[in-house]
Scaffold this active site. Structure first.
Site, PDB file in Angstrom:
ATOM      1  N   GLU A 144       0.884  -1.153   0.000  1.00  0.00           N
ATOM      2  CA  GLU A 144       0.000   0.000   0.000  1.00  0.00           C
ATOM      3  C   GLU A 144       0.927   1.210   0.000  1.00  0.00           C
ATOM      4  O   GLU A 144       1.273   1.757   1.039  1.00  0.00           O
ATOM      5  CB  GLU A 144      -0.928  -0.008   1.220  1.00  0.00           C
ATOM      6  CG  GLU A 144      -2.220   0.748   0.997  1.00  0.00           C
ATOM      7  CD  GLU A 144      -2.089   2.242   1.147  1.00  0.00           C
ATOM      8  OE1 GLU A 144      -1.305   2.850   0.393  1.00  0.00           O
ATOM      9  OE2 GLU A 144      -2.767   2.793   2.013  1.00  0.00           O
ATOM     10  N   GLU A 153       4.363   8.705  -3.529  1.00  0.00           N
ATOM     11  CA  GLU A 153       5.126   8.187  -2.386  1.00  0.00           C
ATOM     12  C   GLU A 153       6.261   7.270  -2.823  1.00  0.00           C
ATOM     13  O   GLU A 153       6.812   6.518  -2.017  1.00  0.00           O
ATOM     14  CB  GLU A 153       4.190   7.451  -1.419  1.00  0.00           C
ATOM     15  CG  GLU A 153       3.213   8.372  -0.711  1.00  0.00           C
ATOM     16  CD  GLU A 153       2.388   7.659   0.338  1.00  0.00           C
ATOM     17  OE1 GLU A 153       2.588   6.441   0.517  1.00  0.00           O
ATOM     18  OE2 GLU A 153       1.548   8.308   0.966  1.00  0.00           O
TER      19      GLU A 153
END
Length: 684
Positions: A144, A153
């Protein structure tokens, strides 16, 4: 041991280095994390669980042991799901040590400590081998690693490294793939966040500099709850396009790439921005889909899952481009290893274009470095501008000498247009000063406002050519403000300038009032509420860790949020809790206010919303919070331009009934700190 943290000083407006405990940053990162938000996202959790079960079953069907690599494990939730689904062993990687420690406690509490190894490293530092962090490569990759932009990210370089070094060829991946979607639109509302628009003031036309209109703007994505931007706020100029797909079960490249989608324009308009979101397919067949699509894309009978950790994106095109219905156009998306950007071409342009895809946008006019997107919207708000112009018109005289104190404000320009004798403006940065100078030049008003890059406490009559100020102006807006009451920096400026103000000087705004209302949020409460259990797993150690960090400060603190994105309804009347009189200097003694807000509607008491309202003149006020009265059912409409403060209760107070409960409050403004200490208590 102590550390020094940079913090905007509400009194001086400067960046101060404040001595804090060495644990300060640690606790702040945990307290302001979104772990609870993710764990309250049941749609996400259920889809991951379904995808993990299916992936484990596929590996078992091949007669193999199931070795899972869980990158960015957080609480260890996905690893525990895999073990429950029948995995033989999990390597759970978490770089943030406090979270890795919490994950260790959570897997132990749930009885999985013998089958999970928590690795407190960045995944690129994980080793494989007899003496390594992992004994063998994994055949199931669970991650995730996504943000609103999907790749922000570092998902691509992380997957790239994992496929080269940590997982087997042909591994199962959950999620299996991601697809990015985009739609070209025109929107007056959204475009007001990107460019300064021309405006009429007293028959004078104020225009933005030409360089500002040609500027590509800020390169960072505009992430918002797009469900709160209603379809009548924009015009689609083409279909929803599938821009690109990433297959996470195969080697992934983080190298820069571009993808184009061609279509016929569906209507005439100006291509100004792209609305974008993504889906993740948890399985190869695409039967388990977790979608980030906004609510207005769903059928009426369905409700879109709410989440704040993954939202939707608005990408402003470098230059708006007019398109005509039926015209063939190409929308191109580019990405590097961390971000996306878009461009628009006619199909003929793309056919003949052999050059490399456009580079990532960057601001060349400086305005996008000075003004945030909400600030652009505020400057372009014609109703708000008219309020300030009307107030100025009522106080200015032909002999008025004005001084503006705000960051990058147009009020001094308005004062010049309205005929003030002289106008000065204090700018706190050279860049802000240059932007306002460009606006003056573009509107043929060079010299109309004298821009001074001087701190208020250092300004002297000599800097003003011997003049004394008869009208002190402020919006007030300062780039260092986080919470609504930080704009009280204007009050400190007014106090520092007392020596160069005429005794009868007009102060505009003349006062500010802190307002508040107790609210029930539809969804925002989830970012702070404890989780307890998630999909049957006990994750209380994470709740305890977050609560310890929230308790790190002796007093509970409010936090800033754009409440227009987060529906809520009022459980009490609004209350003007504190008033700050700008016609007088900042007092030496604290200002206190206590009282009680009885509930007039039943509901779940999640917290208190706080905002400032500025009294420009006796009969003209501007709100930085509610834009009108609360509706009959308690519906609140909030300003899009400023963040409001939210004080969350430690846990939601449910089933409170009108007339039988109240919220008591105690507020204290500390002049020596420039901040407000507050306490709220629910009474039944």
């Amino acid at each position: 041991m102590k550390v020094f943290c940079g913090r905007a000083n509400p009194i001086s407006g400067a960046l101060d280095w404040v001595e804090e405990s060495e644990e300060y940053d640690y606790h702040q990162e945990i307290a302001r994390s979104c772990y609870a938000d993710m764990l309250h996202d049941r749609d996400r959790n259920v889809k991951y669980y379904q995808g993990i079960r299916a992936a484990v079953a596929r590996v078992k069907a091949r007669g193999e042991s199931v070795i899972v690599l869980d990158i960015g494990t957080g609480t260890g939730l996905l690893s525990m799901m895999a073990l429950t689904a029948g995995a033989d062993f999990c390597y759970a990687v978490e770089v943030f040590k406090p979270m890795a420690d919490a994950a260790q406690r959570i897997v132990e509490r749930n009885g999985f400590s013998d089958k999970v190894k928590i690795i407190n490293k960045h995944s690129t530092g994980v080793t494989v081998g007899p003496d390594g962090d992992m004994q063998t490569r994994a055949n199931v990759l669970v991650t995730e690693l996504f943000d609103t932009e999907l790749i922000g990210e570092g998902a691509l370089p992380t997957y790239e490294h994992a496929h080269r070094n940590l997982v087997q060829e042909g591994c199962e991946a959950v999620p299996h793939r991601a697809t990015v979607y985009a739609q070209l639109v025109e929107s007056e509302l959204l475009w007001s966040w990107a460019q300064l628009q021309p405006m009429e003031v007293e028959s004078r036309r104020l225009v933005p500099p030409s360089g500002m209109g040609r500027c590509a703007g800020a390169h960072s994505v505009c992430d918002i709850q797009l469900s709160r931007v209603t379809p009548d706020s924009f015009t689609p100029l083409g279909p929803l396009c599938t821009m690109f797909t990433v297959d996470f079960s195969k080697p992934v490249s983080s190298a820069p790439r571009s993808y184009s989608s061609r279509f016929s324009a569906s209507s005439n308009g100006r291509g100004q921005m792209v609305l974008s979101w993504w889906d993740i397919h948890m399985d190869p067949g695409g039967t388990i889909v977790c979608s980030m699509a906004p609510s207005w894309t769903y059928p009426e009978a369905q409700t879109a899952p709410w989440r704040d950790h993954w939202m939707q994106s608005v990408y402003f095109l470098p230059i708006e481009k007019r398109v005509t219905e039926g015209e063939e156009v190409a929308l191109t998306v580019c990405h590097d290893d961390y971000s996306l950007w878009y461009s628009l071409q006619s199909s003929s342009q793309q056919d003949t274009n052999t050059e490399a895809p456009p580079c990532r946008p960057r601001c060349t006019c400086q305005a996008h470095l000075v003004w945030t997107r909400p600030r652009f919207g505020e400057l372009n708000d014609h109703h708000r501008t008219e309020s300030y112009v009307s107030a100025l018109r009522s106080v200015l005289k032909t002999d008025s000498v004005c001084l503006g104190v705000s960051d990058g404000s147009l009020l001094p320009v308005f004062a010049h247009i309205l005929g003030a004798k002289k106008v000065f403006s204090l700018e706190h940065s050279k860049m802000s000063k240059q932007v306002i100078q460009q606006v003056l030049e573009a509107s043929s008003m060079t010299g109309g406002v004298q821009l001074l890059e001087i701190r208020p406490d250092q300004l002297t009559s000599k800097d003003l050519g011997g003049e004394q100020i008869s009208v002190l102006l402020g919006e007030p807006y300062f780039s260092t403000c986080l919470l609504p009451w930080h704009s009280l920096f204007f009050w400190y400026c007014r106090t520092a300038l007392v020596g160069i103000l005429r005794p009868d000087a007009t102060i505009l705004p003349r006062a500010a009032t802190l307002h508040m209302v107790v609210v029930e949020f539809r969804d925002l409460w989830k970012i702070r509420a404890p989780c307890g259990t998630c999909e049957g797993f006990d994750i209380k150690p994470m709740d305890e860790m977050v609560q310890r960090s929230l308790d790190f400060r002796e007093s509970h603190e409010s936090e800033p949020h754009h409440l227009w994105e987060y529906p809520c309804h009022a459980l009490t009347q609004t209350r003007a809790a504190m008033t700050f009189d700008f016609t007088r200097c900042v007092p030496q003694q604290p200002i206190s206010s206590q009282g009680s807000l009885p509930l007039i509607r039943s509901g779940c008491c999640h917290g208190v919303a706080l905002w400032m309202e500025y009294q420009l003149t006796a009969d003209i006020a501007v709100s930085a919070g509610l834009t009108g009265p609360v509706g009959e059912q308690g519906v609140c409409e909030w300003s899009r331009h400023r963040k409001q403060g939210v004080y969350f209760f430690r846990s939601p107070w449910d089933r409170l009934e009108e007339g039988r409960a109240a919220v008591s409050y105690s507020l204290t403004f500390e002049p020596s700190l420039g901040d407000i200490k507050m306490e709220f208590t629910v009474e039944q």
